[in-house]
Design a protein around this motif. Structure first.
Motif, PDB file in Angstrom:
ATOM      1  N   LEU A 111     -36.362  20.968  31.683  1.00  0.00           N
ATOM      2  CA  LEU A 111     -37.094  22.208  31.437  1.00  0.00           C
ATOM      3  C   LEU A 111     -36.119  23.362  31.296  1.00  0.00           C
ATOM      4  N   ALA A 116     -40.968  28.929  33.532  1.00  0.00           N
ATOM      5  CA  ALA A 116     -40.337  27.644  33.828  1.00  0.00           C
ATOM      6  C   ALA A 116     -40.039  27.517  35.321  1.00  0.00           C
ATOM      7  N   ALA A 155     -41.575  24.667  37.781  1.00  0.00           N
ATOM      8  CA  ALA A 155     -40.697  23.772  38.540  1.00  0.00           C
ATOM      9  C   ALA A 155     -41.013  23.804  40.026  1.00  0.00           C
ATOM     10  N   PRO A 195     -42.954  20.140  40.852  1.00  0.00           N
ATOM     11  CA  PRO A 195     -41.572  19.654  40.723  1.00  0.00           C
ATOM     12  C   PRO A 195     -41.473  18.206  40.269  1.00  0.00           C
ATOM     13  N   PHE A 235     -40.570  17.526  36.456  1.00  0.00           N
ATOM     14  CA  PHE A 235     -39.316  17.980  35.845  1.00  0.00           C
ATOM     15  C   PHE A 235     -38.128  17.419  36.613  1.00  0.00           C
ATOM     16  N   ASP A 236     -37.052  17.106  35.885  1.00  0.00           N
ATOM     17  CA  ASP A 236     -35.884  16.562  36.569  1.00  0.00           C
ATOM     18  C   ASP A 236     -34.677  17.491  36.547  1.00  0.00           C
ATOM     19  N   ARG A 237     -34.764  18.596  35.833  1.00  0.00           N
ATOM     20  CA  ARG A 237     -33.717  19.614  35.864  1.00  0.00           C
ATOM     21  C   ARG A 237     -34.270  20.897  35.277  1.00  0.00           C
ATOM     22  N   LEU A 238     -33.607  22.011  35.604  1.00  0.00           N
ATOM     23  CA  LEU A 238     -34.102  23.327  35.201  1.00  0.00           C
ATOM     24  C   LEU A 238     -32.937  24.199  34.775  1.00  0.00           C
ATOM     25  N   LEU A 286     -37.337  26.474  45.457  1.00  0.00           N
ATOM     26  CA  LEU A 286     -36.903  25.459  44.496  1.00  0.00           C
ATOM     27  C   LEU A 286     -36.407  24.198  45.193  1.00  0.00           C
ATOM     28  N   LEU A 334     -35.598  21.561  42.832  1.00  0.00           N
ATOM     29  CA  LEU A 334     -34.779  21.063  41.731  1.00  0.00           C
ATOM     30  C   LEU A 334     -33.483  21.858  41.645  1.00  0.00           C
ATOM     31  N   ALA A 379     -31.044  24.053  39.765  1.00  0.00           N
ATOM     32  CA  ALA A 379     -31.287  24.984  38.656  1.00  0.00           C
ATOM     33  C   ALA A 379     -29.992  25.673  38.269  1.00  0.00           C
TER      34      ALA A 379
END
Length: 287
Positions: free
Chosen positions: A91, A101, A105, A109, A112-115, A220, A222, A224
């Motif tokens: 994302l 975004a 996330a 969460p 999505f696997d990355r931000l 968060l 993830l 980022a």
């Protein structure tokens, strides 16, 4: 590049799919922008990746998709896109899209696997006491005024953008395609397809609920990456995210890593080749 229609509350969200690879990234654009703003980033993705850049509701080919607007609504739309495509996906969001975004996330969460946040996502500094409508007029008013203007031709609309102080020295085919995608109407009355109502609603949300994005950063889970520009929306220093604000949140939010992208402004960080290649790398390389 091909068009997609993705079911969301109230209708279908339009998206552009760039590439044919099986690994997927979803992209969210800025407050008056469109999916086409990610054309340069898409070109720099590895062959096994595809970028699905959405037209957020009220913009691009999703201009007629009704509200409600605001980051909660846009985040829910991004979650719906990820579920439709087959999560988890990468994302990325730029400017206002970074806030949407970020919220997606945090709220979902598992999708999505990355931000990657591009020149956005951090709480915007506001005075301790402010009139939201007056501040909105100062910050968003010029953009809304442009949305209400008409132009004699698409080329005239392109010329208007080409003269912008943040773009005039960096004009390229990606910017040209971006502006032409935004232009609608009959000859003699060409205008932007972006909804002024959506821009006002989203701008108000960003200002009035600025503190909520700080809470999102702290929540968060993830990893980022924030890529930010040293110059702002008119090509001037400081950037939209001043360095002290970036440093503060990079220290406060455990999952956030910040990276200054030299010699860029709020627009060229996304639509010039060198920074677009960096975004593509950060988006497709595990943290």
């Amino acid at each position: 590049m091909r068009s997609l229609q993705i079911p969301v509350p109230g209708g279908s969200l339009h998206a552009l799919r760039f590439g044919g690879g099986g690994r997927l990234a979803v992209a969210a654009h800025g407050i008056t922008a469109s999916a086409m703003s990610f054309r340069a980033v898409a070109r720099h993705l590895p062959d096994d990746w595809s970028l699905i850049a959405v037209d957020l509701r009220g913009r691009g080919a999703s201009a007629d998709l009704p509200g409600p607007y605001g980051m909660d609504a846009h985040a829910a739309d991004l979650a719906a896109v990820a579920e439709h495509l087959g999560a988890p996906v990468a994302l990325v969001g730029q400017s206002m899209g970074a806030y949407a975004a970020l919220r997606a996330a945090v709220r979902t969460p598992h999708l999505f696997d990355r931000l990657v946040l591009v020149d956005g996502g951090l709480p915007l500094p506001t005075p301790a006491e402010f009139d939201a409508d007056k501040l909105l007029e100062l910050t968003i008013g010029p953009a809304v005024a442009r949305l209400r203007e008409t132009y004699p031709s698409v080329d005239a609309y392109v010329d208007f953008f080409r003269a912008h102080p943040a773009l005039s020295g960096a004009w390229n085919d990606d910017l040209d395609a971006y502006v032409r995608y935004d232009a609608v109407g009959e000859p003699g009355a060409i205008r932007s397809r972006t909804s002024a109502e959506a821009v006002y609603a989203d701008g108000r949300d960003l200002l009035v609920h600025a503190a909520s994005f700080g809470a999102d950063l702290l929540a968060l889970t993830l990893a980022a990456t924030l890529l930010h520009a040293p110059r702002g929306m008119f090509g001037q220093e400081p950037g939209l995210l001043p360095q002290p604000v970036v440093d503060h949140w990079a220290a406060m939010a455990p999952q956030l890593t910040a990276e200054l992208v030299a010699d860029t402004n709020h627009y060229t960080i996304l639509m010039a080749d060198r920074p677009a290649a960096l975004i593509a790398d950060r988006l497709t390389t595990p943290a």
